[in-house]
Enzyme design. Structure first.
Site, PDB file in Angstrom:
ATOM      1  N   GLU A  76      -7.576  -3.614   5.262  1.00  0.00           N
ATOM      2  CA  GLU A  76      -7.582  -3.570   3.797  1.00  0.00           C
ATOM      3  C   GLU A  76      -6.591  -4.576   3.215  1.00  0.00           C
ATOM      4  O   GLU A  76      -6.818  -5.153   2.152  1.00  0.00           O
ATOM      5  CB  GLU A  76      -7.232  -2.151   3.323  1.00  0.00           C
ATOM      6  CG  GLU A  76      -8.330  -1.137   3.613  1.00  0.00           C
ATOM      7  CD  GLU A  76      -7.811   0.252   3.927  1.00  0.00           C
ATOM      8  OE1 GLU A  76      -6.960   0.368   4.842  1.00  0.00           O
ATOM      9  OE2 GLU A  76      -8.256   1.222   3.293  1.00  0.00           O
ATOM     10  N   ARG A  86      -2.690  -2.081  -3.375  1.00  0.00           N
ATOM     11  CA  ARG A  86      -3.844  -1.204  -3.251  1.00  0.00           C
ATOM     12  C   ARG A  86      -3.697  -0.139  -4.337  1.00  0.00           C
ATOM     13  O   ARG A  86      -2.682   0.571  -4.389  1.00  0.00           O
ATOM     14  CB  ARG A  86      -3.857  -0.542  -1.881  1.00  0.00           C
ATOM     15  CG  ARG A  86      -4.960   0.461  -1.759  1.00  0.00           C
ATOM     16  CD  ARG A  86      -4.875   1.211  -0.465  1.00  0.00           C
ATOM     17  NE  ARG A  86      -5.960   2.170  -0.388  1.00  0.00           N
ATOM     18  CZ  ARG A  86      -5.916   3.261   0.366  1.00  0.00           C
ATOM     19  NH1 ARG A  86      -4.857   3.513   1.092  1.00  0.00           N
ATOM     20  NH2 ARG A  86      -6.928   4.082   0.391  1.00  0.00           N
ATOM     21  N   ARG A 143      -7.530  17.388   3.269  1.00  0.00           N
ATOM     22  CA  ARG A 143      -8.406  17.589   2.096  1.00  0.00           C
ATOM     23  C   ARG A 143      -9.699  18.291   2.523  1.00  0.00           C
ATOM     24  O   ARG A 143     -10.197  18.064   3.619  1.00  0.00           O
ATOM     25  CB  ARG A 143      -8.741  16.242   1.446  1.00  0.00           C
ATOM     26  CG  ARG A 143      -7.621  15.695   0.600  1.00  0.00           C
ATOM     27  CD  ARG A 143      -7.899  14.286   0.131  1.00  0.00           C
ATOM     28  NE  ARG A 143      -7.180  13.316   0.932  1.00  0.00           N
ATOM     29  CZ  ARG A 143      -7.419  12.003   0.917  1.00  0.00           C
ATOM     30  NH1 ARG A 143      -8.358  11.521   0.132  1.00  0.00           N
ATOM     31  NH2 ARG A 143      -6.719  11.187   1.677  1.00  0.00           N
ATOM     32  N   HIS A 181     -12.186   4.034  -0.665  1.00  0.00           N
ATOM     33  CA  HIS A 181     -12.123   3.246   0.585  1.00  0.00           C
ATOM     34  C   HIS A 181     -12.876   1.926   0.461  1.00  0.00           C
ATOM     35  O   HIS A 181     -13.296   1.339   1.460  1.00  0.00           O
ATOM     36  CB  HIS A 181     -12.686   4.044   1.794  1.00  0.00           C
ATOM     37  CG  HIS A 181     -11.799   5.168   2.227  1.00  0.00           C
ATOM     38  ND1 HIS A 181     -12.285   6.397   2.617  1.00  0.00           N
ATOM     39  CD2 HIS A 181     -10.464   5.247   2.351  1.00  0.00           C
ATOM     40  CE1 HIS A 181     -11.290   7.193   2.938  1.00  0.00           C
ATOM     41  NE2 HIS A 181     -10.166   6.515   2.780  1.00  0.00           N
ATOM     42  N   ASN A 185       0.879  -1.163   0.000  1.00  0.00           N
ATOM     43  CA  ASN A 185       0.000   0.000   0.000  1.00  0.00           C
ATOM     44  C   ASN A 185       0.919   1.216   0.000  1.00  0.00           C
ATOM     45  O   ASN A 185       1.474   1.576   1.040  1.00  0.00           O
ATOM     46  CB  ASN A 185      -0.884  -0.059   1.252  1.00  0.00           C
ATOM     47  CG  ASN A 185      -1.818   1.126   1.357  1.00  0.00           C
ATOM     48  OD1 ASN A 185      -1.722   2.074   0.578  1.00  0.00           O
ATOM     49  ND2 ASN A 185      -2.705   1.081   2.330  1.00  0.00           N
TER      50      ASN A 185
END
Ligand code: ADP
Length: 391
Positions: free
Chosen positions: A374, A92, A237, A180, A9
């Protein structure tokens, strides 16, 4: 010797990896390299959470920090016997665009498609691709699989994904893709039955933050959209803003690069507080702007939860996950307090313990805290492709 799958990742500020045994998918080692302007710090732990390697490089003049960070990981892995038996690498990849709605074996054509999506996820996509290329440089024959954060949302209805814009105005389809997804898939598969198939909202509240409404373990709607900028305010963000703001910035002579930097790197919790993008720092601060940043984060999260409840037509379970969702009782309490009109009630005691189920018996909505994984989803998807190819 046991065969393994490496999961990578790669982000703008870190390279994370887990080495899984196959086919059991037990994690053997996991680690991360944190990238800052001044140093690269690598830390690796074994499956009992013991730190087995730690090293900091203080030089700052790397041309490509991600490649250097990945090489640190690969150099360490090359010294491990398990790594000799890596059968595949799962990555990922944040954006799969219109073309990829399930995991794919990476071939040069796939990389070309992924490169077209760089403007849609500038904080993630270039680094994801750099990792893939770096691995191929080391071993051109190794199976590499791209696992997409957008894929989980591909089944949303056309209406949920549409913006009120004319069609075909650019080469890339302008619609909500959502992100996500690897985390949402893990939570949907982990929540016990019969809860998993009910009307649920999963709150992935990390440095990047979004919400997803699910029913029957499928995405119904989500807060991120065409890019991972949309929806909730995040570490740096902005989340949803009036698109007119961008037109106004352009008319004030800001160029695309400056606006990109403003919205991706200098907004959100950092922008509002002027102190930090890290929720822990803000929770510990007495500054008025730190309080404002937290209040705005909570307010916008609750408003978006309301919107997703409307899209779902009800709510049975609210699940908190990722850095803030898993570890911050204070933020969970603030969010749930604002949902008391829905008869959402959590136990203060269970909440501070980060217990799995934190709602009271009288709560109309079950409230859960489930750590996301994940990497395991990526490992499963990679193993699936590996097995298909070998048969
Ligand atoms: P990423 O999106 O980079 O994977 P994480 O899921 O690791 O991010 O989440 C990082 C965020 O989680 C940071 O804002 C950090 O402050 C927050 N966080 C981690 N632990 C806690 C905690 N104990 N209390 C509050 N916030 C926390």
């Amino acid at each position: 010797m046991q065969e393994t799958i490496l999961v990578l990742n790669i982000g703008s500020a870190s390279v994370k990896f887990t080495l899984f045994s196959t086919p059991s998918l037990e994690p053997l080692f996991f680690g991360h390299v944190d990238i800052t302007d001044k140093a690269l710090t690598i830390q690796i732990k074994d499956n009992k959470n013991n730190c087995i390697y730690q090293h900091t490089l203080d030089e700052s003049n790397y041309k490509n920090q991600q490649e250097h960070a990945l090489n640190l990981v690969l150099n360490w892995l090359h010294q491990q016997e398990h790594f000799m038996h890596v059968k595949a690498v799962g990555h990922r990849v944040v954006h799969g665009g219109e073309k990829f709605s399930s995991p794919v074996k990476i071939i040069p054509e796939v990389i070309l498609e992924l490169e077209k999506l760089i403007p849609l996820a500038p904080l993630h996509q270039p680094y994801n691709i750099a990792g893939i290329k770096s691995i191929f440089k080391n071993n051109a024959k190794l199976l590499q699989v791209a696992c997409f954060d957008t894929a989980f949302h591909a089944q949303e209805s056309d209406i949920a994904r549409s913006y009120a814009l004319p069609e075909n105005i650019t080469p890339l389809k302008i619609q909500s893709y959502g992100f996500h997804g690897l985390s949402y898939q893990y939570i949907s598969e982990t929540l016990p039955e019969p809860f998993a198939t009910q009307k649920n909202i999963i709150a992935h509240l990390g440095n990047g933050a979004s919400l997803c409404a699910t029913e029957d373990k499928k995405s119904i709607a989500t807060t991120m959209g065409f890019t991972p900028l949309d929806g909730l305010p995040m570490g740096t963000r902005c989340g949803s803003i009036d698109p007119g703001v961008i037109l106004y910035l352009l008319s004030n002579n800001m160029i695309t690069k400056e606006i990109t930097d403003l919205l991706y790197n200098r907004s959100g919790l950092l922008g509002v507080s002027g102190i930090s993008s890290d929720m822990r720092t803000l929770l510990n601060s007495k500054e008025a702007n730190a309080k404002k940043a937290i209040e705005l984060f909570v307010y916008r999260t609750v408003r978006e939860i309301g919107s997703l409840i409307a899209a779902l037509g009800g709510l049975d379970n609210l699940i908190f996950t990722a850095g803030i969702g898993e570890h911050s009782p204070a933020i969970r309490q603030l969010i749930c307090d604002k949902l008391s009109w829905l008869n959402v009630n959590i136990s203060a005691e269970f909440n501070v313990q980060n217990a799995e189920l934190i709602s009271t018996e009288t709560s109309k909505v079950n409230v859960w805290v489930i750590p996301t994984n994940e990497e395991l989803v990526i490992a499963k998807q990679t193993l699936n492709i590996l097995e298909k190819i070998s048969h």
